[in-house]
Enzyme design. Sequence first.
Site, PDB file in Angstrom:
ATOM      1  N   ASP A 135      -8.592  -6.118  -5.055  1.00 47.50           N
ATOM      2  CA  ASP A 135      -8.263  -4.955  -4.237  1.00 47.50           C
ATOM      3  C   ASP A 135      -9.364  -3.895  -4.346  1.00 47.50           C
ATOM      4  O   ASP A 135      -9.636  -3.402  -5.435  1.00 47.50           O
ATOM      5  CB  ASP A 135      -6.929  -4.368  -4.696  1.00 47.50           C
ATOM      6  CG  ASP A 135      -6.304  -3.430  -3.676  1.00 47.50           C
ATOM      7  OD1 ASP A 135      -7.045  -2.806  -2.906  1.00 47.50           O
ATOM      8  OD2 ASP A 135      -5.068  -3.325  -3.651  1.00 47.50           O
TER       9      ASP A 135
ATOM     10  N   SER B  53       0.837  -1.189   0.000  1.00 46.54           N
ATOM     11  CA  SER B  53       0.000   0.000   0.000  1.00 46.54           C
ATOM     12  C   SER B  53       0.879   1.248   0.000  1.00 46.54           C
ATOM     13  O   SER B  53       1.666   1.444  -0.920  1.00 46.54           O
ATOM     14  CB  SER B  53      -0.957  -0.029   1.197  1.00 46.54           C
ATOM     15  OG  SER B  53      -1.936   0.982   1.074  1.00 46.54           O
TER      16      SER B  53
ATOM     17  N   HIS C 146      -6.673  -5.916  -0.542  1.00 44.51           N
ATOM     18  CA  HIS C 146      -5.623  -4.983  -0.121  1.00 44.51           C
ATOM     19  C   HIS C 146      -4.946  -5.576   1.106  1.00 44.51           C
ATOM     20  O   HIS C 146      -5.060  -5.082   2.226  1.00 44.51           O
ATOM     21  CB  HIS C 146      -6.238  -3.613   0.185  1.00 44.51           C
ATOM     22  CG  HIS C 146      -5.265  -2.478   0.111  1.00 44.51           C
ATOM     23  ND1 HIS C 146      -4.631  -2.118  -1.058  1.00 44.51           N
ATOM     24  CD2 HIS C 146      -4.803  -1.627   1.054  1.00 44.51           C
ATOM     25  CE1 HIS C 146      -3.834  -1.093  -0.829  1.00 44.51           C
ATOM     26  NE2 HIS C 146      -3.915  -0.785   0.451  1.00 44.51           N
TER      27      HIS C 146
END
Length: 549
Positions: A440, A203, A478
């Site tokens: 995601d 991320s 994610h």
Amino acid sequence: MTSLFGATSRVVMTISLAYSTAPAAFAATPDASGPCSAIAALSIPAERISLPTSGATIQSATLVTTSETSNQNGEYCKVIGQIKPVDPKAPDIVWQVNLPSAWNGKLLQYGGGGYNGNLPPTTDKTTLGLDVVPTPLVQGFVTFGSDSGHQAANADDASFARNDEAMLNYGYMHIKKVLDVAKVLVEKRYEKPVNRVYFQGGSTGGREGLTAASRCPQSYDGILTNYPTANFVGLRLWGAGLARAVYDDESAGWIPPALVEHIAKTSLKSCDGLDGAEDGLVSNFQGCRAQAAALIQSLSCKADVTGNPRDCLTKAQIDRTLKIYHEGYSLPYQLANGIDQYPGYNSLEGIVMQLGSEPSLRIPPVSGPNAHHASRSFEFLQNFVQRDQPLDLLSFDIREPGKLKDRIVELSNVIGATTTDWSAFSDRGGKIIWLQGNDDPSVSPLGNAKLFEAIVTKMGKEKVRDFMRFYLVPGLAHGGGRFSPTWDNLTALDNWVENGVPPSNSFVVDATKSSTTGRSRPLCEYPSWPKYKGDGDMELATSFVCSEK
């Protein structure tokens, strides 16, 4: 069953045994407690740090021994300190450097998450790394990281960005500043040169890794980047566009949670078998996206409906929310590196859209009750962009931002990793392993795939394959998701850098806490994806082949 993959239990046992004695190969630092305690008195002047600071101080230097029951990382010197800002109103950069007594000559920098504000877990495994493999610290890596230059109770808080130095530290400066500090400590403790410097994260940490390689190509040898927020500003603008789509006209575009869940389940059921295996994963997501129009038609309300019905989609929900979620947006101006688009998400291919549990927008927005991206976007626009005046998110137009446009474009050059020319990094032998999940809901897989394609267009396919591998992983969200891929990624990167052996025939093991834990899939280079051969155990990677159609 072939010997290449084997059963998951045999694979992880083999990996574990291979590393069980690895640290013994490294020479321990003589009189470990002495060098560690000496570091506590160290002062690092500003001239030892390549970007502007007022130097660095040591808060503590503690020898962590193997006799401590909570320590699973071998003996190491844990050093915590601060890099002092030039602007007295700016916060410190708080950092942690872990110096193993048995050092392998290599450094591994850890990235953060969200808007940061806390130290990353520098004594843990790598992001998406195998649990059964010893941590990098046990393997002999000096591990380190920072809070990126501010302190916050949670990673959603962007108030720090009203200070220019804190904002620049978050954008990119903290990365090199902390590396410089770590090198000073390494010089003090070991009196030996650094052989390799790696970066790993997901991320924001993934963006930081790409940023490290693009801005400081001579300082880094390898990067593990996972679902990076590479187009940071484009993502934040997408959140603002989503907010208008959902909450304008008394929240006409808001879709209730039960219907959001129904859309995800219906699309997953429709697309699950397109890869040849009904295994709860959408691997052939392009084939699935081709069915999107038919799916919308089947879920749309059959008559004019007002409000937010719970069993069908209204025209407003389709034309506003689903359009920007699934297709993204385009701009009449350009962000850094010529980017004027942000592709959407696989919101009609199985992911659960993050639209919040409440139909009304709170002031300020709160992730959870409100759309997650609306909250993150508000924090960005209020603190990075507008700063001195209260921001009305529902009056902000991403396509016509008025006087804020120049600031937005400027920030896209400060925060982000969207360069397409990696020659300086690749020419000196740098390597990048990049994983992105199809599922995601936070970073667009289509956006990162588009960025990778732009790199290939700029540099050529063979040149890119010399230094970069990009994988789209079905089921990965994610972090976590329906398939949480884990593999020995640091060893793969190190082997590529040190020995010129790129990852090949790699496979990943599912670490979800569910009935599918332990199943494996091949790690397929984009644009290929895992396709079931038609027979064989669907729990094993050997039953799949990487295919583009």
